[in-house]
Design an enzyme around this catalytic site. Sequence first.
Site, PDB file in Angstrom:
ATOM      1  N   GLY A  63      83.795  55.761  26.302  1.00 40.09           N
ATOM      2  CA  GLY A  63      83.302  55.649  27.672  1.00 40.09           C
ATOM      3  C   GLY A  63      84.309  55.828  28.776  1.00 40.09           C
ATOM      4  N   TRP A  65      85.617  58.518  30.235  1.00 39.28           N
ATOM      5  CA  TRP A  65      85.231  59.499  31.259  1.00 39.28           C
ATOM      6  C   TRP A  65      84.015  59.038  32.048  1.00 39.28           C
ATOM      7  CZ3 TRP A  65      85.878  65.385  29.947  1.00 39.28           C
ATOM      8  CH2 TRP A  65      87.236  65.653  29.753  1.00 39.28           C
ATOM      9  N   ASP A  83      76.714  60.702  22.841  1.00 39.93           N
ATOM     10  CA  ASP A  83      77.718  60.715  21.779  1.00 39.93           C
ATOM     11  C   ASP A  83      77.044  60.328  20.473  1.00 39.93           C
ATOM     12  OD1 ASP A  83      81.120  60.519  21.911  1.00 39.93           O
ATOM     13  OD2 ASP A  83      80.123  59.956  20.041  1.00 39.93           O
ATOM     14  N   ASP A  99      73.528  62.987  17.642  1.00 35.35           N
ATOM     15  CA  ASP A  99      74.361  64.155  17.377  1.00 35.35           C
ATOM     16  C   ASP A  99      73.903  65.303  18.265  1.00 35.35           C
ATOM     17  OD1 ASP A  99      75.755  66.319  16.373  1.00 35.35           O
ATOM     18  OD2 ASP A  99      75.458  65.763  14.269  1.00 35.35           O
ATOM     19  N   ASP A 124      84.356  65.969  26.297  1.00 40.44           N
ATOM     20  CA  ASP A 124      85.582  65.551  25.614  1.00 40.44           C
ATOM     21  C   ASP A 124      85.334  65.538  24.104  1.00 40.44           C
ATOM     22  OD1 ASP A 124      88.275  64.816  25.876  1.00 40.44           O
ATOM     23  OD2 ASP A 124      87.825  62.685  25.730  1.00 40.44           O
ATOM     24  N   LYS A 164      87.361  69.853  27.007  1.00 44.98           N
ATOM     25  CA  LYS A 164      88.550  69.805  26.151  1.00 44.98           C
ATOM     26  C   LYS A 164      88.444  70.911  25.109  1.00 44.98           C
ATOM     27  CE  LYS A 164      89.045  66.355  23.157  1.00 44.98           C
ATOM     28  NZ  LYS A 164      89.358  64.972  22.788  1.00 44.98           N
TER      29      LYS A 164
END
Length: 209
Positions: A63, A65, A83, A99, A124, A164
């Site tokens: 958490g 971000w 997530d 997922d 991320d 990322k």
Amino acid sequence: MGKKKRSASSSRWLNEHFKDPFVQKAHKQKLRSRAYFKLDEIQQSDRLFKHGMTVVDLGAAPGGWSQYAIRQIGDLGRVIACDILEMDPIVGVDFLQGDFRDENVLQALLERVGEKKVDVVMSDMAPNFSGMPAVDIPRAMYLVELALDMCKQVLATNGCFVVKVFQGEGFDDYLKEIRSLFNTVKVRKPEASRGRSREVYIVAMGYMG
């Protein structure tokens, strides 16, 4: 023999992790993770977030971000996070556990976003690494491609994308595609990112839709 190597490697990683000044700083400030400081450095350079924005956070747990984004966008803003792992609640963050690669989870996420386009998509996400670049890099590239597909579905014109990416095969083509979709694209390596890591952050602004 292999087991001992993994054990030594894990011990070394844990030792480095807890000595990391950003880990210590995050713990002291009661932040979810050191990733908070990566996004803060990007915000100081690129000014992505403004009050009242709607943000999608992919690969959100634990958490860091989401925590940073909601502080930047304020009470009138909204973060929709996803997530595969559990994440403790954050006020102002609408969290979906699942997922992202699963079509049903993707549809549930799109329903939460709704018809109105969002201002920022950030990812991320990273796969579980095997230690073999030939396996890990394609897995990581698959996730960042999914994040870009999400942008194409939900990001407003002139919106921003932060992702990322691990440098390796496919990176240059991915960067080229992003440059074809956004007016301004930067590649950042925040100070809080470990020096020997392949990770960099692509910051793309001015989505052309």
